[in-house]
Motif scaffolding. Structure first.
Motif, mmCIF file in Angstrom:
data_model
loop_
_atom_site.group_PDB
_atom_site.id
_atom_site.type_symbol
_atom_site.label_atom_id
_atom_site.label_comp_id
_atom_site.label_asym_id
_atom_site.label_seq_id
_atom_site.Cartn_x
_atom_site.Cartn_y
_atom_site.Cartn_z
ATOM 1 N N PRO A 1 0.836 -1.210 0.000
ATOM 2 C CA PRO A 1 0.000 0.000 0.000
ATOM 3 C C PRO A 1 0.865 1.252 0.000
ATOM 4 N N LYS B 1 -3.842 1.368 -3.186
ATOM 5 C CA LYS B 1 -4.567 0.864 -2.023
ATOM 6 C C LYS B 1 -4.947 -0.596 -2.255
ATOM 7 N N PRO B 2 -5.186 -1.345 -1.186
ATOM 8 C CA PRO B 2 -5.596 -2.746 -1.370
ATOM 9 C C PRO B 2 -6.831 -2.883 -2.265
ATOM 10 N N VAL C 1 -2.153 -5.255 -4.452
ATOM 11 C CA VAL C 1 -1.687 -4.294 -3.450
ATOM 12 C C VAL C 1 -1.943 -4.906 -2.081
#
Length: 117
Positions: free
Chosen positions: A14, A86-87, A115
């Protein structure tokens, strides 16, 4: 017929960055729009960003300020610069192009972006 080949996917933490590239090849073609969609596991394929031959860009709100789409028409290549990942950006990213004139749509095979910490 137009072939699209993506590259640049991978795994990042991230906050990391990746740049995706997509090269179009074929014979006697001109492209209007080029862009990127993404598809997360179990979810629909959704538009991320698109740029037309005039350079007009459309980008979804969830990635604005983090992702940038650009295009080199001379090289038939479209790029997606992805920052502050971002995830929830984890997905298969697919290149998309629309041929000028007849308007046929073409898809690449996709490149995985993961991610995760």
């Amino acid at each position: 017929q137009v072939q699209l080949v993506e590259s640049g996917g991978g795994s990042v933490q991230p906050g990391g960055s990746l740049t995706l590239s997509c090269v179009a090849s074929g014979s006697n073609f001109r492209l209007n729009a080029m862009g990127w969609f993404r598809q997360a596991p179990g979810k629909q394929r959704n538009l991320v960003a698109v740029i037309n031959s005039a350079g007009t860009k459309t980008i979804i709100d969830s990635v604005k300020g983090r992702f940038t789409i650009s295009r080199d028409s001379a090289k038939n290549t479209v790029y997606l610069q992805m920052n502050s990942l971002k995830p929830e950006d984890t997905a298969i990213y697919l290149c998309y192009a629309v041929a000028a004139g007849q308007g046929s749509a073409y898809w690449g095979q996709g490149t995985q972006v993961t991610v995760s910490s």
